[in-house]
Structures are given as structure tokens and as C-alpha cells.
Scaffold this motif. Structure first.
Motif, mmCIF file in Angstrom:
data_model
loop_
_atom_site.group_PDB
_atom_site.id
_atom_site.type_symbol
_atom_site.label_atom_id
_atom_site.label_comp_id
_atom_site.label_asym_id
_atom_site.label_seq_id
_atom_site.Cartn_x
_atom_site.Cartn_y
_atom_site.Cartn_z
ATOM 1 N N VAL A 78 0.810 -1.218 0.000
ATOM 2 C CA VAL A 78 0.000 0.000 0.000
ATOM 3 C C VAL A 78 0.845 1.271 0.000
ATOM 4 O O VAL A 78 0.295 2.366 -0.127
ATOM 5 C CB VAL A 78 -0.959 0.026 1.208
ATOM 6 N N ALA A 79 2.154 1.154 0.146
ATOM 7 C CA ALA A 79 3.007 2.346 0.142
ATOM 8 C C ALA A 79 3.176 2.846 -1.282
ATOM 9 O O ALA A 79 3.640 2.101 -2.151
ATOM 10 C CB ALA A 79 4.367 2.028 0.756
ATOM 11 N N PRO A 80 2.802 4.092 -1.574
ATOM 12 C CA PRO A 80 2.966 4.612 -2.933
ATOM 13 C C PRO A 80 4.439 4.790 -3.287
ATOM 14 O O PRO A 80 5.306 4.814 -2.412
ATOM 15 C CB PRO A 80 2.241 5.961 -2.886
ATOM 16 N N LEU A 81 4.704 4.925 -4.576
ATOM 17 C CA LEU A 81 6.089 5.167 -5.006
ATOM 18 C C LEU A 81 6.594 6.503 -4.475
ATOM 19 O O LEU A 81 7.765 6.647 -4.140
ATOM 20 C CB LEU A 81 6.169 5.137 -6.527
ATOM 21 N N ALA A 82 5.687 7.475 -4.396
ATOM 22 C CA ALA A 82 6.070 8.800 -3.914
ATOM 23 C C ALA A 82 5.923 8.860 -2.399
ATOM 24 O O ALA A 82 4.889 9.269 -1.874
ATOM 25 C CB ALA A 82 5.205 9.866 -4.575
ATOM 26 N N MET A 83 6.947 8.433 -1.698
ATOM 27 C CA MET A 83 6.972 8.517 -0.239
ATOM 28 C C MET A 83 7.649 9.830 0.186
ATOM 29 O O MET A 83 8.413 10.426 -0.583
ATOM 30 C CB MET A 83 7.732 7.330 0.342
ATOM 31 N N PRO A 84 7.381 10.313 1.401
ATOM 32 C CA PRO A 84 8.092 11.508 1.873
ATOM 33 C C PRO A 84 9.598 11.329 1.750
ATOM 34 O O PRO A 84 10.146 10.266 2.062
ATOM 35 C CB PRO A 84 7.657 11.600 3.343
ATOM 36 N N GLY A 85 10.264 12.354 1.246
ATOM 37 C CA GLY A 85 11.706 12.279 1.044
ATOM 38 C C GLY A 85 12.118 11.699 -0.294
ATOM 39 O O GLY A 85 13.303 11.563 -0.584
ATOM 40 N N VAL A 86 11.129 11.368 -1.159
ATOM 41 C CA VAL A 86 11.442 10.715 -2.423
ATOM 42 C C VAL A 86 12.252 11.622 -3.347
ATOM 43 O O VAL A 86 13.057 11.142 -4.154
ATOM 44 C CB VAL A 86 10.147 10.250 -3.124
ATOM 45 N N VAL A 87 12.063 12.943 -3.223
ATOM 46 C CA VAL A 87 12.767 13.859 -4.119
ATOM 47 C C VAL A 87 14.272 13.732 -3.939
ATOM 48 O O VAL A 87 15.030 13.608 -4.911
ATOM 49 C CB VAL A 87 12.314 15.311 -3.870
ATOM 50 N N LYS A 88 14.715 13.710 -2.699
ATOM 51 C CA LYS A 88 16.147 13.598 -2.430
ATOM 52 C C LYS A 88 16.693 12.265 -2.916
ATOM 53 O O LYS A 88 17.765 12.191 -3.528
ATOM 54 C CB LYS A 88 16.397 13.755 -0.929
ATOM 55 N N GLN A 89 15.927 11.199 -2.672
ATOM 56 C CA GLN A 89 16.371 9.870 -3.082
ATOM 57 C C GLN A 89 16.396 9.739 -4.602
ATOM 58 O O GLN A 89 17.355 9.238 -5.179
ATOM 59 C CB GLN A 89 15.443 8.813 -2.479
ATOM 60 N N ALA A 90 15.328 10.215 -5.250
ATOM 61 C CA ALA A 90 15.215 10.047 -6.700
ATOM 62 C C ALA A 90 16.235 10.876 -7.447
ATOM 63 O O ALA A 90 16.758 10.446 -8.490
ATOM 64 C CB ALA A 90 13.808 10.408 -7.154
ATOM 65 N N ALA A 130 10.227 3.685 6.670
ATOM 66 C CA ALA A 130 8.942 4.387 6.565
ATOM 67 C C ALA A 130 7.944 3.604 5.721
ATOM 68 O O ALA A 130 6.753 3.516 6.059
ATOM 69 C CB ALA A 130 9.156 5.782 5.979
ATOM 70 N N SER A 131 8.425 3.035 4.616
ATOM 71 C CA SER A 131 7.552 2.261 3.734
ATOM 72 C C SER A 131 7.039 1.004 4.441
ATOM 73 O O SER A 131 5.838 0.694 4.399
ATOM 74 C CB SER A 131 8.311 1.885 2.461
ATOM 75 N N TRP A 132 7.934 0.300 5.125
ATOM 76 C CA TRP A 132 7.528 -0.915 5.831
ATOM 77 C C TRP A 132 6.589 -0.591 6.994
ATOM 78 O O TRP A 132 5.626 -1.323 7.248
ATOM 79 C CB TRP A 132 8.743 -1.678 6.326
ATOM 80 N N GLN A 133 6.839 0.506 7.690
ATOM 81 C CA GLN A 133 5.967 0.874 8.801
ATOM 82 C C GLN A 133 4.565 1.207 8.294
ATOM 83 O O GLN A 133 3.566 0.840 8.923
ATOM 84 C CB GLN A 133 6.546 2.089 9.546
ATOM 85 N N LEU A 134 4.487 1.882 7.145
ATOM 86 C CA LEU A 134 3.188 2.205 6.568
ATOM 87 C C LEU A 134 2.432 0.924 6.222
ATOM 88 O O LEU A 134 1.222 0.803 6.499
ATOM 89 C CB LEU A 134 3.373 3.082 5.330
ATOM 90 N N LYS A 135 3.111 -0.029 5.630
ATOM 91 C CA LYS A 135 2.470 -1.305 5.286
ATOM 92 C C LYS A 135 2.005 -2.031 6.538
ATOM 93 O O LYS A 135 0.895 -2.589 6.578
ATOM 94 C CB LYS A 135 3.433 -2.174 4.476
ATOM 95 N N ALA A 136 2.836 -2.021 7.569
ATOM 96 C CA ALA A 136 2.458 -2.664 8.830
ATOM 97 C C ALA A 136 1.250 -1.979 9.452
ATOM 98 O O ALA A 136 0.361 -2.642 10.006
ATOM 99 C CB ALA A 136 3.638 -2.651 9.795
ATOM 100 N N ASP A 137 1.191 -0.664 9.364
ATOM 101 C CA ASP A 137 0.066 0.088 9.912
ATOM 102 C C ASP A 137 -1.256 -0.337 9.272
ATOM 103 O O ASP A 137 -2.317 -0.262 9.911
ATOM 104 C CB ASP A 137 0.256 1.594 9.688
ATOM 105 N N PHE A 138 -1.197 -0.770 8.029
ATOM 106 C CA PHE A 138 -2.405 -1.198 7.333
ATOM 107 C C PHE A 138 -2.568 -2.725 7.327
ATOM 108 O O PHE A 138 -3.325 -3.276 6.540
ATOM 109 C CB PHE A 138 -2.418 -0.638 5.907
ATOM 110 N N GLY A 139 -1.844 -3.398 8.219
ATOM 111 C CA GLY A 139 -2.129 -4.798 8.482
ATOM 112 C C GLY A 139 -1.258 -5.825 7.798
ATOM 113 O O GLY A 139 -1.551 -7.027 7.885
ATOM 114 N N LEU A 140 -0.198 -5.408 7.103
ATOM 115 C CA LEU A 140 0.656 -6.397 6.457
ATOM 116 C C LEU A 140 1.339 -7.280 7.505
ATOM 117 O O LEU A 140 1.995 -6.780 8.422
ATOM 118 C CB LEU A 140 1.729 -5.706 5.605
ATOM 119 N N ALA A 141 1.190 -8.584 7.364
ATOM 120 C CA ALA A 141 1.887 -9.536 8.232
ATOM 121 C C ALA A 141 3.335 -9.635 7.767
ATOM 122 O O ALA A 141 3.604 -9.958 6.608
ATOM 123 C CB ALA A 141 1.206 -10.897 8.171
ATOM 124 N N MET A 142 4.263 -9.358 8.660
ATOM 125 C CA MET A 142 5.679 -9.354 8.282
ATOM 126 C C MET A 142 6.523 -9.814 9.474
ATOM 127 O O MET A 142 6.281 -9.431 10.613
ATOM 128 C CB MET A 142 6.109 -7.964 7.813
#
Length: 413
Positions: free
Chosen positions: A54-66, A154-166
């Protein structure tokens, strides 16, 4: 076509799932495509069923990374300098979608769209006689060490927040799950409830056959433009034309030009995706293994090994960049011991991506009978079955406005 008729433009996995759901609901369905069903992106994708993605490609901080990756031709994300200007409007929207509050909205919408998709694909495959193609042994996402894993925290935490079993894995757990993985990968996540497809093209073809058996008609024609008159939709291909009560545009990247004939603008870009397939890999994997630091997926497709990934901008007309395809071999050799890539084949496909990572699904405002189901980006296979179900409910008047709102085309106006 008869009353209650619907024309679906596009015979990829999304169009095929939509045809299946609509025919099951009693519609008279015809699917139009100039290509063989399932022969484009649905042929060459990584085969992942990632309902927790569920984490979009455009995550916070993506500009610096990209910024550090885009102009590097060997990076997982590449934008050729010559395509910088054409891609700029898309990237402006992409950056806007990375605001934290917008990211949560996008994740919530993707969660609603993808929920239950592994089970729904399993049920669909069983119903159409190819249950063996859907695998439920989970996915393994790997990093060289905990530090590199935490870069994606951040991406993994977002997925976990929405219920991803990991479940976190260390070197010992990785070796137990997948002995072929190199010792250079010592950390990661095991996702036990995610799935995969061992041959996406076979799956698409089985679905096309089942649709035909259930009365769906297939027309081998590329629709170039649409027109509405006398309460009917008219579809044109050269000198030929057809009409239907409803049209569903599921044409992937072709959706942009097709809707442009109705003066509808869609910020759709191709994220050119590659795969390299080794016919006799000499190693065995039990599930999809993702080298997450390298952004590649490795799928053990019925004895072969598909290595898929990388994102390249550049439009749909530029030919395959063979060097980018060959990068996949180097990445896989870095992650798997004793891999044999001899006799490999390469492939390029065009993922239809919208800047906020949300597809366009549902009715088009002010154009009665026109519907959309495209722009799923990296989640076309995963999201296809639920997209078909959602469209079938929407066209029967059973989907709420709130349910459809996040996927509306009007969000780009």
C-alpha cells in the motif's frame, strides 16, 4: 451488441478480470484488443500478488532519493536526460503526492482496493481450472544488513500500519527459507500472507478461455477512438466500427491516447519495466525473493527463473535498452549462489503509472456509460481481480461514491 452490452477495451489481466466479473453479473461483454489476450504487461510482469503493498512510489523524502538515481543509467530508477522535459509535468504531480497526509490517503485507498486479493485470485484460478498457478508460500524481501533495511523503514511501517503480516529474518532464517540466497543478504522481511503466480501469461490465457466459454466475445482490433451519440458508444478501428451501451477502458498505456479523443487528459506515464528469464537456473527457490536494495523480484516460474524490476522513463516508442535488461542478470548473480543464466531471454513492458500510484477506476463524469480501469502501475496483477469486482458493482449501482472517489479520473482535472 444487445441492450445491456459492454465493450471492454484491453485484454490484459485487468480487462480479462473485468470481463469475467461483468459476464458473471449478466452483462453482454465484448473485449477488444489488437494483441493476444495477456500478451503485453500481463505476460512479462514479476508475478507478485502483493495485497499489502500500500506504500505509494512517492513517499516523503522521495525527491532527495530520486534525484541521486534518475540520471544514473545503472540505478533502479532511471530518467534519460532527453526525456526530462516530457516527464516533468508527471514528476511535479508525483512530488505533490509525496506529502505525508496525501501518502496516508493513498495507502488507505490501496488497502481498500487490494484487500483479500490473494484469496480472490486463488478462488478465481480454481474456478477457471488453473489453481496450480497461484502460490501462497509468501514473499521474502531481503537486504544486505539491518542498516540498509532501515532505509526503507517508513515504507515498511506504513504497510504494517495497514495490516501487512511481516516477520523479520536474519541470516540463519534466510538460509533456512532459501538456501540458494547468497551470504551477502543477511536481513529482511518474510511476508507469509503475500502470494505469487508461477506463470502470469498462462493465468491470463486460462482466464481468456474461461471468458470465451462463458459467452464473452473477443475482437482482434485496436480501438483508435470513441464517440457517443444516440445514447450509444461507438468504437472505431480503421474502417470498422462497433457500438455498445457501455465502454470500459482497460487499455493500459493506450488508455491515455484513447481518452484524448474525448478531450480527456490523463497524466499516465510508462514506467518501462524489464525482465530477464533464465531457462535452466540450476538453483531452486520456493517463493518470490526480492532483493529489496536492488529493487528486483526473482520468481521461480515453473522451473525457470524470472528476474524482473528496474524503472525507466522514456515513453513507449523508445526501443529496449539492452544494458538495463542485462543489469538484472548482474543483480541476480549478486544475490543467488551458483545461478546459471545461460540461454536467457529479455523483455520490456510498459507499466501504466499515474503519479499518485492510484489507478483510475469507475465512471467518467459527464460521459454516461464510459468507465475506466487502468493505471495500476506495479500492482496490475494484484489489483486486477478486485478492480473487476469493483467495476461490476459500480456498473450495477452497488458501489458507493465514497468507495469510488479515490480512483476518480476527476482528481486530475
Amino acid at each position: 451488441m444487445q441492450n445491456n452490452s459492454v465493450a471492454i477495451i484491453g485484454a490484459g489481466i485487468v480487462g480479462l478480470c473485468t470481463a469475467h466479473a461483468l459476464r458473471k453479473a449478466g452483462w453482454q461483454v465484448t473485449v477488444f484488443d489488437a494483441q493476444e489476450p495477456g500478451s503485453q504487461c500481463s505476460f512479462g510482469n514479476a508475478g507478485a500478488l502483493s495485497e499489502g503493498s500500500v506504500a505509494p512510489l512517492a513517499m516523503p523524502g522521495v525527491v532527495k532519493q530520486a534525484a541521486s538515481m534518475l540520471l544514473d543509467s545503472t540505478s533502479a530508477l532511471h530518467l534519460p536526460l532527453g526525456y526530462l522535459l516530457p516527464a516533468m509535468p508527471w514528476f511535479i504531480r508525483f512530488i505533490a503526492a509525496s506529502r505525508p497526509e496525501r501518502v496516508r490517503q493513498i495507502a488507505s485507498a490501496l488497502h481498500d482496493l487490494l484487500a483479500g486479493s490473494v484469496l480472490h485470485h486463488t478462488e478465481l484460478a480454481r474456478d477457471i481450472g488453473c489453481a496450480h498457478l497461484i502460490k501462497t508460500t509468501g514473499q521474502l524481501h531481503l537486504y544486505p544488513d539491518v542498516g540498509s533495511r532501515d532505509k526503507d523503514k517508513a515504507s515498511w511501517q506504513l504497510k504494517a500500519d495497514f495490516g501487512l503480516a511481516m516477520r523479520p529474518v536474519d541470516r540463519a532464517a534466510i538460509a533456512e527459507l532459501e538456501p540458494a540466497v547468497s551470504d551477502t543478504y543477511r536481513s529482511g522481511w518474510f511476508l507469509p500472507e503475500e502470494g505469487w503466480v508461477s506463470d502470469p501469461f498462462q493465468y491470463s490465457q486460462a482466464l481468456a478461455r474461461a471468458n470465451t466459454d462463458q459467452g464473452v466475445a473477443f475482437v482482434n482490433a485496436g480501438i483508435s477512438h470513441l464517440r457517443r451519440s444516440n445514447d450509444k458508444w461507438h468504437l472505431f478501428s480503421g474502417e470498422q466500427s462497433w457500438q455498445a451501451d457501455h465502454v470500459v477502458v482497460c487499455a493500459g498505456m493506450g488508455s491515455r491516447d484513447l481518452l484524448a479523443t474525448l478531450n480527456l487528459s490523463v497524466p499516465l506515464e510508462s514506467q518501462r519495466g524489464y525482465h530477464l528469464q533464465a531457462p535452466h537456473p540450476g538453483i531452486t527457490l520456493s517463493r518470490i525473493v526480492v532483493l529489496a536494495d536492488r529493487k528486483i523480484f526473482m520468481n521461480p516460474m515453473q522451473g525457470q527463473l524470472r528476474i524482473a524490476g528496474t524503472v525507466e522513463f522514456g515513453g513507449i516508442n523508445k526501443p529496449m535498452n539492452e544494458k538495463r535488461a542485462l543489469l538484472l542478470k548482474d543483480h541476480a548473480l549478486a544475490g543467488l549462489d551458483n545461478l546459471d543464466t545461460s540461454g536467457f531471454t529479455t523483455w520490456l513492458g510498459h507499466r501504466p503509472c499515474l503519479p499518485d500510484s492510484l489507478p483510475v477506476i469507475g465512471p467518467v463524469a459527464d460521459l454516461p456509460g464510459l468507465w475506466t480501469g487502468f493505471g495500476h502501475g506495479h500492482l496490475g496483477l494484484t489489483g486486477s481481480v478486485n478492480t473487476g469486482r469493483l467495476l461490476a458493482r459500480a456498473m450495477a449501482g452497488q458501489a458507493s461514491a465514497n468507495e469510488l472517489a479515490p480512483f476518480s479520473l476527476s482528481r486530475f482535472r
